[in-house]
Design a protein around this motif. Structure first.
Motif, short mmCIF file in Angstrom:
data_model
loop_
_atom_site.label_atom_id
_atom_site.label_comp_id
_atom_site.label_asym_id
_atom_site.label_seq_id
_atom_site.Cartn_x
_atom_site.Cartn_y
_atom_site.Cartn_z
N UNK A 155 -30.01 -38.87 33.48
CA UNK A 155 -30.10 -37.54 34.06
C UNK A 155 -28.78 -36.84 33.79
N UNK A 156 -28.85 -35.59 33.31
CA UNK A 156 -27.63 -34.85 33.00
C UNK A 156 -27.66 -33.46 33.63
N UNK A 157 -26.49 -33.05 34.10
CA UNK A 157 -26.29 -31.70 34.60
C UNK A 157 -25.86 -30.84 33.40
N UNK A 158 -26.78 -30.05 32.87
CA UNK A 158 -26.51 -29.31 31.64
C UNK A 158 -25.54 -28.14 31.85
N UNK A 159 -25.39 -27.71 33.08
CA UNK A 159 -24.45 -26.61 33.35
C UNK A 159 -23.02 -27.12 33.37
N UNK A 160 -22.78 -28.22 34.11
CA UNK A 160 -21.43 -28.76 34.21
C UNK A 160 -21.09 -29.70 33.05
N UNK A 161 -22.10 -30.28 32.42
CA UNK A 161 -21.89 -31.32 31.41
C UNK A 161 -22.78 -31.05 30.19
N UNK A 162 -22.52 -29.94 29.47
CA UNK A 162 -23.42 -29.56 28.37
C UNK A 162 -23.43 -30.57 27.22
N UNK A 163 -22.41 -31.41 27.07
CA UNK A 163 -22.40 -32.42 25.99
C UNK A 163 -23.08 -33.70 26.42
N UNK A 164 -23.58 -33.74 27.66
CA UNK A 164 -24.37 -34.87 28.17
C UNK A 164 -23.61 -36.19 28.09
N UNK A 165 -22.44 -36.21 28.71
CA UNK A 165 -21.58 -37.38 28.68
C UNK A 165 -21.60 -38.17 29.98
N UNK A 166 -22.03 -37.54 31.09
CA UNK A 166 -21.98 -38.18 32.40
C UNK A 166 -23.40 -38.37 32.94
N UNK A 167 -23.91 -39.60 32.85
CA UNK A 167 -25.27 -39.91 33.28
C UNK A 167 -25.31 -39.97 34.81
N UNK A 168 -26.11 -39.09 35.43
CA UNK A 168 -26.22 -39.01 36.89
C UNK A 168 -27.43 -39.76 37.42
N UNK A 169 -28.01 -40.60 36.62
CA UNK A 169 -29.29 -41.21 37.01
C UNK A 169 -29.19 -41.94 38.34
N UNK A 170 -28.17 -42.74 38.52
CA UNK A 170 -28.05 -43.50 39.77
C UNK A 170 -27.42 -42.67 40.87
N UNK A 171 -26.69 -41.62 40.52
CA UNK A 171 -26.10 -40.76 41.54
C UNK A 171 -27.13 -39.77 42.11
N UNK A 172 -28.09 -39.37 41.31
CA UNK A 172 -29.09 -38.40 41.76
C UNK A 172 -30.49 -38.99 41.61
N UNK A 173 -30.80 -40.07 42.33
CA UNK A 173 -32.13 -40.67 42.18
C UNK A 173 -33.25 -39.73 42.62
N UNK A 174 -32.95 -38.82 43.56
CA UNK A 174 -33.97 -37.86 43.99
C UNK A 174 -34.39 -36.97 42.82
N UNK A 175 -33.40 -36.51 42.06
CA UNK A 175 -33.69 -35.68 40.90
C UNK A 175 -34.46 -36.47 39.84
#
Length: 919
Positions: free
Chosen positions: A408-428
């Motif tokens: 899962x990536x935050x395209x606004x804050x992380x447009x190069x998709x370097x920080x995977x939020x999968x475990x931080x944002x399980x709801x998303x």
């Protein structure tokens, strides 16, 4: 005057017309040697270069807009031109924020129209992405999921089909074989120009392509013919696709960023088309839509090119619409849109109702209140390599990728998709996973992957529980599901680069190194179809037909829709003399595409192996009829080889020259031309041709064998031996190289070694006539006449067109007082090669013995004309002068030439019709 025994020792392999091409690709040819390794260096160089200036901001002066502010039907009865730049990242165009590239044409279209800042493709592969553009459908609805192994079926309704029903003339011109008519995108087009005869295939695993200016050459005549009618056309430029070889001045101007140089070049060629529209007076009535099928990785996330990952490097594409006076100018839509929105938007602007439901939506509709998701995928990882597919949902704010390790990536804050939020944002992750389920439904190819539970750790599960989500755990690692068991493409990319290292070694001629790498790769990733194909080609070149076949059989099992695999199996089975299985493999190919030119080529190969050259020629001609350019050079080269077997040198020359007009670097055709040059006693020309052939492809045993033959003719025997041995290192069973190696050792005086080479090669390739011929000549030198004649007869059985062997058999019959049989053999030789001086001489002497003096004098005269420096030339002249003085005839004539040619089986001892000639 007795008949001397023929002892003409000739090299086993005895033959550019350059195509008249634009400076674009002629100059490009000069740097082909950079290879894949060089490309990686270039890629890495320009990725780090200061000229790689991407701001991520669109050009200044554009006004924000939520949609295209135009009424439905605003472009009613307008022309439509869709232009797709292949493999073009949005951020490498001037109007999308790249400060180091000049794209004035596209920038001008953006100022005159609407630029979509967040346009997203559905698939990072050419064929499925274009299928979506032309149908307005997601891949799970139009059915095309990857290049080469799928086609757009006829039941799908395309944009050109709809517009043709409304009175539009429809035309298209594409620039790469991946979009060939074979794959179904020609539906609805009156003219679909996919003729790539002037194209180039830069490497064995690349698609044949043609430069943008050559595509324009084929497209502009159609545009000028129909430009004042109501038209819809699609123009495709392949140039930004690797290999990056823009013409001058773009190569110099973009030396540190050749990829951007290709985009700038394509931009300039689009300018030629727009100028033509202006000249026709229709630019102000033409809706122009420019987009791309996908982007290019350029090293991001480890992917140099595309198709294996679905990060924005390959998914974010340009989309510009321009219709001055009908839609607003100088506007930018910043919300996310998809390339499948193009077809419904065009129909909306034209005021035409679609007869089918499309997944895309018209950009004339008001912007939605919430970020709308679009579906993205790549199945190339699965179809090419057997890895897990990647499925995803992208919104303007977040992206979700379902993979063995989901992302899962935050395209606004992380447009190069370097920080995977999968475990931080399980709801998303859960919410977007549900969206993904809604997209794919019951799609049989991917539904099972989507229906499996999400893999979340304890902390993530706790977060979900606190938010009110009810979830179940993913199955444990010791009991992996099918999705877990497959390789994650993020990891597979490293494997892919290793495979390409193997490809590079193969292309450089290091077959053993390539085999070692590819075997290691397949131990780790046994489902990699591409690696199996490359490994099979290495095995086949080395003569390891059984090993090659095993790889192809497994590849076909893994990918049963790829027609090249059963055809390759058929070729291997033919070499193994397993004819029934070869025919069965061809039948499997016919079920995939009954009109594929490769089918006729395989039938021709079978006929050729049976010495049925007429049937082989007929099959090759059928292949030419159905081919649309991509196989033409190979077919013509094979036709040239048949003419060579028949002794029809001028016809062979014409076929080879035509092959080189379509593929100037076709090594087999260049080697064929070199053989002809050798036959014409022009070794200098032959060397020039062979150097060109081997420069761009050193893995050519045929070219090396011809080169060894030239060294033999020049008495450079040590070089001949080294060259022939090099050919045999590449292909240990290549009989022609063995024939020349034996001949070189014989000429060095080591007849025992030469004989052993011949006999060892015959044991492996008993149907190659020149081995028997050279062995026979060696045996004659040793006085082993009976053995020699048996070897000459075997050469004729293998190849009924071997004139040297035929003449020697004729000499044998003459010495045995079998005059009529000897005459028939000599006539057979002259039927094949009317300019064979020694055959005329032997026939003349024979006819003297048969008391047919006028005819004898004719052949002696013809022999002298063809070879005035031959041994016994003085004696022949004396005979002719004596005959002239006695008969009063100034020039001999021959009624013998008016007799019917003896073409029955008794002429020469032909072998059974299932005998091979070639290794």
């Amino acid at each position: 005057m007795g008949i001397p025994v023929e002892n003409k020792s000739t090299p086993a392999d005895a033959p550019v017309k350059r195509r008249r091409w634009s400076q674009v690709l002629i100059v490009a040819a000069g740097i082909l040697l950079i290879g894949y390794g060089g490309l990686v260096v270039v890629w890495n160089h320009f990725i780090k270069s200061p000229q790689y200036q991407v701001t991520g901001k669109v050009m200044a002066g554009l006004q924000d807009a939520g949609n295209i502010a135009a009424a439905r039907g605003a472009c009613k009865d307008w022309n439509v031109l869709i232009v797709t730049f292949d493999t073009t990242r949005a951020d490498h165009i001037g109007c999308y924020g790249h400060q180091g590239v000049k794209t004035p044409v596209l920038d001008g279209l953006a100022r005159q129209g609407v630029l979509c800042a967040q346009a997203v493709t559905t698939v990072p592969a050419t064929l499925p992405a274009h299928s979506g553009i032309l149908t307005g459908l997601y891949p799970f609805h139009h059915g095309v999921r990857a290049n080469g192994t799928f086609k757009l079926e006829e039941q799908q309704v395309t944009l050109p089909e709809i517009l043709r029903e409304h009175g539009y003339r429809t035309g298209a011109a594409i620039s790469a074989y991946v979009l060939d008519e074979t794959y179904g995108l020609s539906q609805g087009f009156e003219e679909f120009n996919d003729d790539l005869t002037r194209g180039v295939k830069y490497a064995p695993n690349m698609y044949r392509e043609r430069a943008a200016e050559l595509t324009n050459e084929s497209f502009l005549p159609w545009l000028r013919e129909h430009g004042r009618e109501k038209f819809f056309c699609w123009l495709h430029y392949f140039d930004p696709h690797a290999t990056y070889l823009p013409p001058e001045p773009f190569r110099t101007d973009y030396a540190a960023d050749l990829y951007s140089g290709e985009i700038a070049y394509a931009d300039s060629q689009l300018g030629v088309v727009l100028k033509t529209l202006e000249e026709l007076g229709v630019r102000d009535r033409t809706l122009i839509v420019m987009t791309s099928d996908h982007g290019e990785g350029l090293g991001e996330h480890g992917e140099q090119t595309h198709s294996l990952l679905i990060y924005d490097a390959t998914m974010h594409v340009p989309l510009i619409l321009s219709a001055p006076g009908a839609i607003p100018s100088g506007q930018v839509i910043r919300r996310q849109v998809s390339t499948i929105d193009i077809a419904p938007t065009i129909l909306d602007l034209l005021g035409i109702e679609s007869p089918v439901k499309m997944d895309g939506v018209s950009l004339l509709a008001p912007a939605p209140a919430e970020p709308q998701p679009v579906y993205i995928e790549t199945l190339s990882s699965m179809t090419l390599h057997g890895w897990a597919p990647l499925l995803g949902v992208r919104r303007a704010d977040y992206k979700y990728i379902l993979a063995p390790r989901a992302e899962v990536y935050d395209l606004v804050k992380d447009p190069r998709e370097l920080n995977n939020l999968y475990h931080e944002r399980p709801d998303l992750a859960v919410d977007m996973h549900e969206l993904l389920k809604g997209f794919v439904g019951e799609d049989p190819l991917v539904a099972a992957d989507v229906q499996e539970n999400l893999e979340l750790d304890d902390e993530a599960l706790s977060k979900l529980a606190a938010l009110g989500y009810v979830t179940t755990r993913f199955e444990s690692a010791d009991e992996p599901t099918s999705r877990e068991a497959r390789i994650d493409p993020k990891d597979g990319v490293l494997h892919w680069e290793r495979v390409h290292e193997g490809v590079m070694k193969r292309d450089q001629g290091d077959l053993l190194g390539a085999i070692q790498i590819l075997e290691e790769c397949l131990q780790k990733v046994p489902g990699d179809v591409f690696a199996r194909q490359v490994l099979a080609s290495c095995y086949q070149t080395q003569g390891r037909q059984e090993d090659s076949l095993a790889q192809l059989v497994e590849a076909e099992r893994l990918c049963p829709t790829d027609i090249t695999l059963p055809l390759a199996c058929a070729n291997n089975l033919l070499q193994l003399r397993r004819m029934d299985e070869a025919l069965a493999a061809i039948e499997r190919a016919k079920k995939i595409d009954p009109e594929h030119p490769g089918i006729y080529q395989q039938y021709a190969a079978i006929a050729n192996s049976r010495n049925n050259l007429d049937e082989a020629m007929a099959q090759f001609e059928k292949a030419l009829e159905v081919d649309r350019g991509s196989h033409r050079a190979t077919i013509l080269r094979n036709i040239g080889d048949i003419h060579m077997r028949r002794g029809e040198r001028e016809k062979a020359r014409q076929a080879f020259e035509e092959a080189l007009q379509g593929d100037a670097f076709n090594g087999e055709a260049l080697a064929g031309m070199a053989e002809l040059a050798v036959a014409d006693n022009d070794d200098d020309k032959a060397l020039e041709l062979l150097q060109q052939a081997l420069r761009f492809d050193p893995v050519q045993p045929r070219a090396l064998s011809v080169l060894a033959g030239i060294y033999i003719r020049r008495n450079r025997l040590d070089e001949a031996i080294r060259t022939a041995e090099r050919a045999l290192q590449i292909a240990p069973k290549f009989a022609a190289a063995s024939a020349n190696l034996g001949l070189a050792w014989r000429m060095k005086g080591d007849e025992a070694k030469a004989e052993q080479i011949y006999r060892d090669a015959i044991a492996v390739q008993p149907r190659y006539d020149v081995l028997h011929q050279n062995l026979a000549q060696l045996l004659l030198r040793q006085g082993r006449t009976d053995e020699a004649i048996d070897a000459f007869k075997e050469a004729v059985r293998c190849n009924p067109y071997n004139t040297v062997a035929i003449v020697n058999v004729a000499v044998h019959h003459f010495q045995n007082q079998e005059f009529e049989l000897a005459r028939r053999f000599l006539r057979r030789a002259l039927t094949i090669d009317p300019k064979y001086a020694l055959a005329h001489k032997h026939l003349g002497v024979l006819l003297l013995r048969m008391n047919r003096v006028p005819q004898a004098m004719f052949h002696l005269q013809r022999s002298l004309e063809l070879d005035p420096q031959q041994p016994e030339a003085g004696l022949i002249r004396f005979q002719l002068e004596t005959y002239a003085a006695q008969s009063g005839a100034s020039q001999p004539t021959s009624s013998d030439l008016d007799e019917p040619m003896d073409e029955g089986p008794g002429d020469v001892p032909l072998g059974p019709d299932d005998e091979d000639r070639h290794p």
